[in-house]
Design a protein around this motif. Structure first.
Motif, PDB file in Angstrom:
ATOM      1  N   VAL A 256       0.834  -1.196   0.000  1.00  0.00           N
ATOM      2  CA  VAL A 256       0.000   0.000   0.000  1.00  0.00           C
ATOM      3  C   VAL A 256       0.869   1.247   0.000  1.00  0.00           C
ATOM      4  CG1 VAL A 256      -1.900  -1.149   1.181  1.00  0.00           C
ATOM      5  CG2 VAL A 256      -0.170   0.057   2.528  1.00  0.00           C
ATOM      6  N   SER A 257       0.272   2.367  -0.398  1.00  0.00           N
ATOM      7  CA  SER A 257       0.995   3.638  -0.456  1.00  0.00           C
ATOM      8  C   SER A 257       1.287   4.135   0.951  1.00  0.00           C
ATOM      9  CB  SER A 257       0.153   4.670  -1.206  1.00  0.00           C
ATOM     10  OG  SER A 257      -1.073   4.890  -0.535  1.00  0.00           O
ATOM     11  N   PRO A 258       2.325   4.962   1.097  1.00  0.00           N
ATOM     12  CA  PRO A 258       2.579   5.577   2.409  1.00  0.00           C
ATOM     13  C   PRO A 258       1.480   6.563   2.764  1.00  0.00           C
ATOM     14  CG  PRO A 258       3.988   6.554   0.746  1.00  0.00           C
ATOM     15  CD  PRO A 258       3.280   5.404   0.083  1.00  0.00           C
ATOM     16  N   GLU A 259       1.503   7.015   4.019  1.00  0.00           N
ATOM     17  CA  GLU A 259       0.536   8.026   4.427  1.00  0.00           C
ATOM     18  C   GLU A 259       0.659   9.232   3.521  1.00  0.00           C
ATOM     19  OE1 GLU A 259      -0.406  10.974   8.221  1.00  0.00           O
ATOM     20  OE2 GLU A 259       1.334   9.666   8.209  1.00  0.00           O
ATOM     21  N   PRO A 260      -0.449   9.756   3.011  1.00  0.00           N
ATOM     22  CA  PRO A 260      -0.367  10.913   2.116  1.00  0.00           C
ATOM     23  C   PRO A 260       0.281  12.099   2.816  1.00  0.00           C
ATOM     24  CG  PRO A 260      -2.565   9.963   2.095  1.00  0.00           C
ATOM     25  CD  PRO A 260      -1.827   9.324   3.213  1.00  0.00           C
ATOM     26  N   PRO A 261       0.937  12.970   2.063  1.00  0.00           N
ATOM     27  CA  PRO A 261       1.489  14.174   2.673  1.00  0.00           C
ATOM     28  C   PRO A 261       0.378  15.117   3.112  1.00  0.00           C
ATOM     29  CG  PRO A 261       1.734  14.240   0.298  1.00  0.00           C
ATOM     30  CD  PRO A 261       1.230  12.873   0.645  1.00  0.00           C
TER      31      PRO A 261
ATOM     32  N   PRO B 262      -2.736  11.122  -3.824  1.00  0.00           N
ATOM     33  CA  PRO B 262      -3.386   9.848  -4.142  1.00  0.00           C
ATOM     34  C   PRO B 262      -3.004   8.742  -3.164  1.00  0.00           C
ATOM     35  CG  PRO B 262      -1.542  10.231  -5.625  1.00  0.00           C
ATOM     36  CD  PRO B 262      -1.692  11.479  -4.803  1.00  0.00           C
ATOM     37  N   ARG B 263      -3.883   7.788  -3.062  1.00  0.00           N
ATOM     38  CA  ARG B 263      -3.621   6.545  -2.347  1.00  0.00           C
ATOM     39  C   ARG B 263      -3.671   5.408  -3.361  1.00  0.00           C
ATOM     40  NH1 ARG B 263      -6.641   9.777   1.117  1.00  0.00           N
ATOM     41  NH2 ARG B 263      -6.011   9.800   3.306  1.00  0.00           N
TER      42      ARG B 263
ATOM     43  N   GLY C  63      -3.854  -7.155  -8.834  1.00  0.00           N
ATOM     44  CA  GLY C  63      -4.754  -6.006  -8.820  1.00  0.00           C
ATOM     45  C   GLY C  63      -4.055  -4.735  -8.411  1.00  0.00           C
ATOM     46  N   PHE C  64      -4.507  -3.625  -8.964  1.00  0.00           N
ATOM     47  CA  PHE C  64      -3.993  -2.297  -8.613  1.00  0.00           C
ATOM     48  C   PHE C  64      -5.176  -1.347  -8.538  1.00  0.00           C
ATOM     49  CE2 PHE C  64      -2.806   1.962 -10.110  1.00  0.00           C
ATOM     50  CZ  PHE C  64      -1.859   2.302  -9.150  1.00  0.00           C
ATOM     51  N   ASP C  65      -5.260  -0.559  -7.461  1.00  0.00           N
ATOM     52  CA  ASP C  65      -6.276   0.492  -7.407  1.00  0.00           C
ATOM     53  C   ASP C  65      -5.655   1.774  -6.887  1.00  0.00           C
ATOM     54  OD1 ASP C  65      -6.770   0.365  -4.349  1.00  0.00           O
ATOM     55  OD2 ASP C  65      -7.258  -1.670  -4.985  1.00  0.00           O
ATOM     56  N   TRP C  66      -6.206   2.880  -7.342  1.00  0.00           N
ATOM     57  CA  TRP C  66      -5.672   4.228  -7.093  1.00  0.00           C
ATOM     58  C   TRP C  66      -6.851   5.162  -6.888  1.00  0.00           C
ATOM     59  CZ3 TRP C  66      -6.425   8.912  -9.450  1.00  0.00           C
ATOM     60  CH2 TRP C  66      -5.463   9.904  -9.268  1.00  0.00           C
ATOM     61  N   ALA C  67      -6.752   6.037  -5.882  1.00  0.00           N
ATOM     62  CA  ALA C  67      -7.858   6.953  -5.593  1.00  0.00           C
ATOM     63  C   ALA C  67      -7.305   8.261  -5.063  1.00  0.00           C
ATOM     64  CB  ALA C  67      -8.822   6.340  -4.583  1.00  0.00           C
ATOM     65  N   VAL C  68      -7.984   9.336  -5.387  1.00  0.00           N
ATOM     66  CA  VAL C  68      -7.634  10.652  -4.862  1.00  0.00           C
ATOM     67  C   VAL C  68      -8.931  11.369  -4.529  1.00  0.00           C
ATOM     68  CG1 VAL C  68      -7.547  11.680  -7.180  1.00  0.00           C
ATOM     69  CG2 VAL C  68      -6.349  12.794  -5.297  1.00  0.00           C
ATOM     70  N   ALA C  69      -8.959  12.048  -3.356  1.00  0.00           N
ATOM     71  CA  ALA C  69     -10.163  12.732  -2.900  1.00  0.00           C
ATOM     72  C   ALA C  69      -9.796  14.108  -2.385  1.00  0.00           C
ATOM     73  CB  ALA C  69     -10.869  11.922  -1.809  1.00  0.00           C
ATOM     74  N   GLY C  70     -10.641  15.068  -2.636  1.00  0.00           N
ATOM     75  CA  GLY C  70     -10.434  16.433  -2.169  1.00  0.00           C
ATOM     76  C   GLY C  70     -11.763  17.131  -1.989  1.00  0.00           C
ATOM     77  N   ARG C  71     -11.729  18.443  -1.783  1.00  0.00           N
ATOM     78  CA  ARG C  71     -12.950  19.199  -1.551  1.00  0.00           C
ATOM     79  C   ARG C  71     -13.872  19.166  -2.765  1.00  0.00           C
ATOM     80  NH1 ARG C  71     -12.686  24.550  -0.987  1.00  0.00           N
ATOM     81  NH2 ARG C  71     -14.472  24.632   0.415  1.00  0.00           N
ATOM     82  N   GLY C  72     -13.291  19.127  -3.952  1.00  0.00           N
ATOM     83  CA  GLY C  72     -14.106  19.195  -5.161  1.00  0.00           C
ATOM     84  C   GLY C  72     -14.630  17.868  -5.653  1.00  0.00           C
ATOM     85  N   GLY C  73     -14.337  16.759  -4.935  1.00  0.00           N
ATOM     86  CA  GLY C  73     -14.816  15.464  -5.375  1.00  0.00           C
ATOM     87  C   GLY C  73     -13.745  14.403  -5.266  1.00  0.00           C
TER      88      GLY C  73
ATOM     89  N   ALA D 286     -14.452   1.785  -7.401  1.00  0.00           N
ATOM     90  CA  ALA D 286     -13.497   1.554  -8.479  1.00  0.00           C
ATOM     91  C   ALA D 286     -12.520   0.445  -8.126  1.00  0.00           C
ATOM     92  CB  ALA D 286     -12.712   2.833  -8.793  1.00  0.00           C
ATOM     93  N   ARG D 287     -12.736  -0.239  -7.002  1.00  0.00           N
ATOM     94  CA  ARG D 287     -11.842  -1.324  -6.605  1.00  0.00           C
ATOM     95  C   ARG D 287     -12.206  -2.588  -7.382  1.00  0.00           C
ATOM     96  NH1 ARG D 287      -8.678  -1.846  -2.473  1.00  0.00           N
ATOM     97  NH2 ARG D 287      -9.612  -0.093  -1.368  1.00  0.00           N
TER      98      ARG D 287
END
Length: 547
Positions: free
Chosen positions: A280-285, A291-292, A344-354, A538-539
């Motif tokens: 898994v990805s490290p803790e986001p900055p 992204p995770r 398998g690979f999954d990637w996600a990014v979330a912010g105020r706009g969606g 999306a997983r």
């Protein structure tokens, strides 16, 4: 003096300082602040977010709020703000960063923050019409507490050790499920861990009791940490599974089937054991839109077989009219065993706009002893169908997107595709489409095959409420999809939908109408519908879940 006396003295200083600040604030018409108070971290930062907080504290030049505060529309704070253990409702302007530690932040319409917004260990309630010029970081589980001491405030990381034993769900019980194969099923489970042992091993287990079938499914999962971000696990499961989980979540499928016999899934029984490796990805900055990602490699063996439909109780209508009909398999599959490998690979990014997410997966199967199940009870004297080779390679991709426009309108999109690249795909890997949740004007589960393509786009206009939190929307949606055969035939069908939706966060209750493709001659292709929808995932569906 001892620590308790120091703490008591600090609280007294805090109370006196706050009283004076409140009096001054009332005269000036601005929120109360505790200026001149020192604030520091008690220990070295343990995360990227804590490091950012330390840099903010060392830079200084901020106002400290320690009580519930309202910044009204038209009011301005001409510097950065640090909120400690309080609730702030912001409709005015802050000229600088806004940091919240163990408190709650509400951004209202008209709020303007010229710097970053960082919320650590509290709650964040956003508004799409609030303006934040910097980055937004929300870490509700950041283990920080505030303690008054020595005339200032000390921020203490409080990391509770993981318990050696804990129950799943509520005291070990998950929500019961209900479908046309099992009827009512009761899952329970628990987890044990050895945090002091190298690798921090965990053993998760559970059973699902199915009274109508007189059966019990099981799940066992043992995992070890090879590093901070790498996990190795062994697992064994027995369960009723489906390839159609992407259409609706389990809880909604259960409720819909109990109320109106509207079960959107095909079910079959699968027993698996295998080995999995997760990275898994490290803790986001500090930036919330970092992204995770996650990579999973798994291999093992699966034994699949059909399970019979059951004439289970439903409140409205019924599924089967006679005993022979409900005695047939719920899904005709190729029963037998398969050795499999998955990536398998999954990637996600979330912010105020969606948010935006995508997933990719591949599964290879190898077997020479698998056969097609026969319809109904076996007939004496009928020949056996010889086994066929079902070696295969199956690819899957998913994409989901949600964006809020500057006007407060929302755009959502989702797509999924499955392709049998080579070999002969066993029917337990086939996909279905049709009915509310995919193409409302097509029969429920009316299309089935080894290849799948489905995509939808929704445009929603808030009529009442807030685009981020909830309210009443008017929506329009376009959907297109189809399934293909192993011979290459592939037809696409489409529909358009529209109506009103009651929404709270990602949960939507829709009242609408749909027009589009049909499967019957003379059918006008127009229906009304009531639908409950949640955010689609999306997983990749066949990948083991994260822990």
């Amino acid at each position: 003096m001892g620590p308790l006396a120091d703490a008591g003295e600090g609280r007294e200083v805090k109370r006196l300082g706050l009283a004076a600040a409140l009096a001054a604030a009332s005269a000036a018409g601005v929120p109360a602040a505790a200026d001149g108070q020192e604030v520091w971290l008690a220990e070295e930062p343990r995360s990227e977010a804590q490091a950012a907080l330390e840099a903010f504290l060392e830079a200084g030049g901020f106002t400290v709020w320690t009580t519930d505060t309202v910044l009204a529309r038209g009011d301005t704070v001409p510097e950065a703000v640090l909120l400690l253990e309080g609730t702030a409702r912001i409709a005015g302007r802050i000229e600088g960063d806004l940091y919240v530690v163990d408190g709650d932040l509400f951004l209202r319409s008209g709020a303007s923050i010229t710097g970053d917004v960082v919320v650590l260990g509290g709650g964040f309630y956003d508004s799409d019409v609030a303006e934040v010029e910097g980055a937004v970081t929300y870490r509700p589980n950041e283990p920080l507490r505030v303690r008054p001491t020595r005339g200032g405030f000390e921020i203490i990381p409080e990391i509770d050790p993981d318990p050696a034993f804990e129950f799943d769900g509520t005291y070990g019980f998950h929500l019961p499920t209900y479908d046309r194969v099992n009827g009512l099923a009761f899952p329970v489970g628990a987890l044990a861990r050895l945090s002091a042992v190298p690798g921090r091993p965990e053993l998760a287990g559970g059973i699902t009791w199915i009274p109508a079938r007189g059966d019990v499914d099981y799940r066992l999962h043992n995992s070890w940490l090879l590093g901070e971000r790498v996990r190795l696990g062994l697992y064994a499961t027995s369960a009723t599974v489906s390839n159609d989980n992407w259409i609706r979540p389990v809880w909604y499928n259960s409720l819909a089937h109990f109320v109106a016999a509207d079960d959107v899934r095909n079910h079959y029984d699968a027993k698996e054991f295998g080995l999995e490796l997760e990275w898994v990805s490290p803790e986001p900055p500090v930036w919330e839109d970092a992204p995770r990602w996650r990579v999973v490699v798994a291999g093992g063996r699966e034994e699949a077989e059909s399970v019979r439909r059951r004439n289970v109780t439903v409140l409205i209508g019924g599924e089967y009219t006679n005993a022979v009909e409900w005695f047939e398999p719920a899904l005709f599959i190729n029963s037998g065993s398969i050795w499999f490998g998955r990536l398998g690979f999954d990637w996600a990014v979330a912010g105020r706009g969606g948010h935006m997410a995508f997933g990719l997966a591949a599964e290879a199967g190898f077997e020479d002893d698998i056969r097609r199940i026969e319809v109904g009870p076996a007939i004496p004297g009928t020949p056996n169908i010889p086994p066929r080779l079902y070696d295969f390679l199956l690819l899957e991709g998913r994409f989901s997107l949600r964006r809020v426009t500057p006007s407060g309108h929302a755009v959502e999109a989702f797509a999924i595709g499955r392709l049998d690249v080579t070999g002969l795909l066993p029917e337990q890997r086939y996909s279905t489409i049709g009915g509310i949740g995919t193409l409302p004007t097509m029969p429920l589960r009316g299309l089935r095959g080894p290849r799948l393509l489905y995509a939808e786009t929704t445009y929603a206009i808030p009529l009442l409420g807030d685009a981020a939190l909830g309210g009443l929307d008017a929506f329009a949606r376009g959907s297109v999809g189809g399934v293909g055969s192993e011979h290459g035939d592939f037809d696409l069908y489409g529909s358009i939908q529209g109506g009103l939706a009651l929404r709270m966060w990602d949960f939507r209750l829709e009242f609408g109408a749909a027009a589009g493709s049909t499967a019957e001659p003379g059918d006008p292709g127009l229906i009304g519908f009531v639908e409950v929808r949640t955010r689609r995932s999306a997983r990749p569906g066949r990948m083991p879940p994260p822990r």
